[in-house]
Design an enzyme around this catalytic site. Sequence first.
Site, PDB file in Angstrom:
ATOM      1  N   ASP A  11       6.310   6.417   1.182  1.00 50.18           N
ATOM      2  CA  ASP A  11       4.567   6.676   0.160  1.00 50.18           C
ATOM      3  C   ASP A  11       3.886   7.204   0.837  1.00 50.18           C
ATOM      4  O   ASP A  11       3.772   7.181   1.872  1.00 50.18           O
ATOM      5  CB  ASP A  11       3.731   4.655   0.114  1.00 50.18           C
ATOM      6  CG  ASP A  11       3.104   5.204  -1.169  1.00 50.18           C
ATOM      7  OD1 ASP A  11       2.803   5.114  -2.648  1.00 50.18           O
ATOM      8  OD2 ASP A  11       1.767   4.326  -1.274  1.00 50.18           O
ATOM      9  N   SER A  12       2.386   7.636   0.127  1.00 56.25           N
ATOM     10  CA  SER A  12       2.277   8.214   0.640  1.00 56.25           C
ATOM     11  C   SER A  12       0.671   7.170   1.793  1.00 56.25           C
ATOM     12  O   SER A  12       0.122   7.770   2.593  1.00 56.25           O
ATOM     13  CB  SER A  12       0.616   8.764  -0.215  1.00 56.25           C
ATOM     14  OG  SER A  12       0.430   8.557  -1.020  1.00 56.25           O
ATOM     15  N   CYS A  74       6.401   6.093  -4.642  1.00 59.55           N
ATOM     16  CA  CYS A  74       4.762   6.668  -4.867  1.00 59.55           C
ATOM     17  C   CYS A  74       5.192   7.118  -6.171  1.00 59.55           C
ATOM     18  O   CYS A  74       6.563   8.492  -6.615  1.00 59.55           O
ATOM     19  CB  CYS A  74       4.651   7.672  -3.296  1.00 59.55           C
ATOM     20  SG  CYS A  74       3.628   8.641  -3.863  1.00 59.55           S
ATOM     21  N   GLU A 159      -7.887   0.524  -1.037  1.00 58.76           N
ATOM     22  CA  GLU A 159      -7.360   1.115   0.209  1.00 58.76           C
ATOM     23  C   GLU A 159      -8.488   0.057   1.290  1.00 58.76           C
ATOM     24  O   GLU A 159      -8.611   0.302   2.192  1.00 58.76           O
ATOM     25  CB  GLU A 159      -7.399   2.138   0.070  1.00 58.76           C
ATOM     26  CG  GLU A 159      -6.256   2.957  -0.159  1.00 58.76           C
ATOM     27  CD  GLU A 159      -4.619   3.405   0.990  1.00 58.76           C
ATOM     28  OE1 GLU A 159      -5.494   4.202   1.356  1.00 58.76           O
ATOM     29  OE2 GLU A 159      -3.602   3.472   0.288  1.00 58.76           O
ATOM     30  N   CYS A 193       0.913   3.321 -10.696  1.00 62.26           N
ATOM     31  CA  CYS A 193       0.304   3.646  -9.419  1.00 62.26           C
ATOM     32  C   CYS A 193       0.511   2.399  -8.931  1.00 62.26           C
ATOM     33  O   CYS A 193       0.513   0.811  -9.039  1.00 62.26           O
ATOM     34  CB  CYS A 193      -1.163   3.715  -9.093  1.00 62.26           C
ATOM     35  SG  CYS A 193      -1.495   4.180  -6.930  1.00 62.26           S
ATOM     36  N   HIS A 195      -0.377   0.898  -5.980  1.00 63.73           N
ATOM     37  CA  HIS A 195      -1.246   0.142  -5.758  1.00 63.73           C
ATOM     38  C   HIS A 195      -3.197  -0.844  -6.303  1.00 63.73           C
ATOM     39  O   HIS A 195      -2.527  -1.884  -6.498  1.00 63.73           O
ATOM     40  CB  HIS A 195      -3.284   0.903  -4.976  1.00 63.73           C
ATOM     41  CG  HIS A 195      -2.559   1.689  -3.268  1.00 63.73           C
ATOM     42  ND1 HIS A 195      -2.044   3.435  -4.246  1.00 63.73           N
ATOM     43  CD2 HIS A 195      -3.181   2.155  -2.587  1.00 63.73           C
ATOM     44  CE1 HIS A 195      -1.799   3.650  -2.504  1.00 63.73           C
ATOM     45  NE2 HIS A 195      -2.836   2.892  -1.909  1.00 63.73           N
TER      46      HIS A 195
END
Length: 285
Positions: A11-12, A74, A159, A193, A195
């Site tokens: 993942d990024s 991702c 994040e 996504c 996240h």
Amino acid sequence: MVTTQPIGIFDSGYGGLTVMKEIVKKLPQYDYIYLGDNARAPYGNRSFETVYRYTLQCVEWFFDQGCPLVILACNTASAKALRTIQQNDLARLDPDNRVLGVIRPTTEIIGQFTRSRKIGILATHGTVQSGSYLIEIEKFFPDINVYQEACPMWVPIVENNEHLQPGADYFVQKNVHHVMANDRDIDTLLLACTHYPLLRDKIQQFLPAGVTVVSQGEIVANSLEDYLKRHPELETRCSKHGNRFFNTTDSTEDFDNHASIFFGENVRSNHVDLDSGIPVVDHIY
């Protein structure tokens, strides 16, 4: 690492850990190696060429670590880089290895969640811009109407560990109401996504009753289990010691502090310099 052939999960940043969590829960016997390209995150607003170049570099790193299979956990990398890597680069890098994404497994079964045949997609700008979900859902479920909504503030909110705070409500409510305004019969929202599952409770509170919220972790885990059963020639190459390796291209201290939020366990990571190809050296779980 020489005797280990782990399944790579990329993942990024941190979001792929929500996918890895479900994969490890489903298939705990395998060895796994995670890489977060945190030094260059986020990928969501970067160009197709940049995302492809970054993702390819990370895939090459995974192959250098002995991974026969890499999961791009991702959505942006899956949307902007996966097909090119599969079609143009695998034959050169290692034709026996495989790179898979998270979009195809999701779109193959999304039709099972909707009765009205109208769904909303919540994603990064890059994923929305790619049109990947529109293209793939059309292949499997041409009768479904799809409405997309880019949520550029959601990844920074998560994040920065603000996803449980009242300050996140404005942005979540804004995007949820905007996508739902497309059609009052939308009965399914896909969190496209990795996240976004951390915002699930907030998303749900701004939705009408009866709207299903779908996240990808369990879908991808089930799809991987099925894929390995159908490809024994690849499955037998994946080592099975129950080890987990965590890596980041940025600060290991920052990664470890954030990673537990996504993975649900404390982790210790290694720093990776992609330009020098530094290998994994310790911290096995």
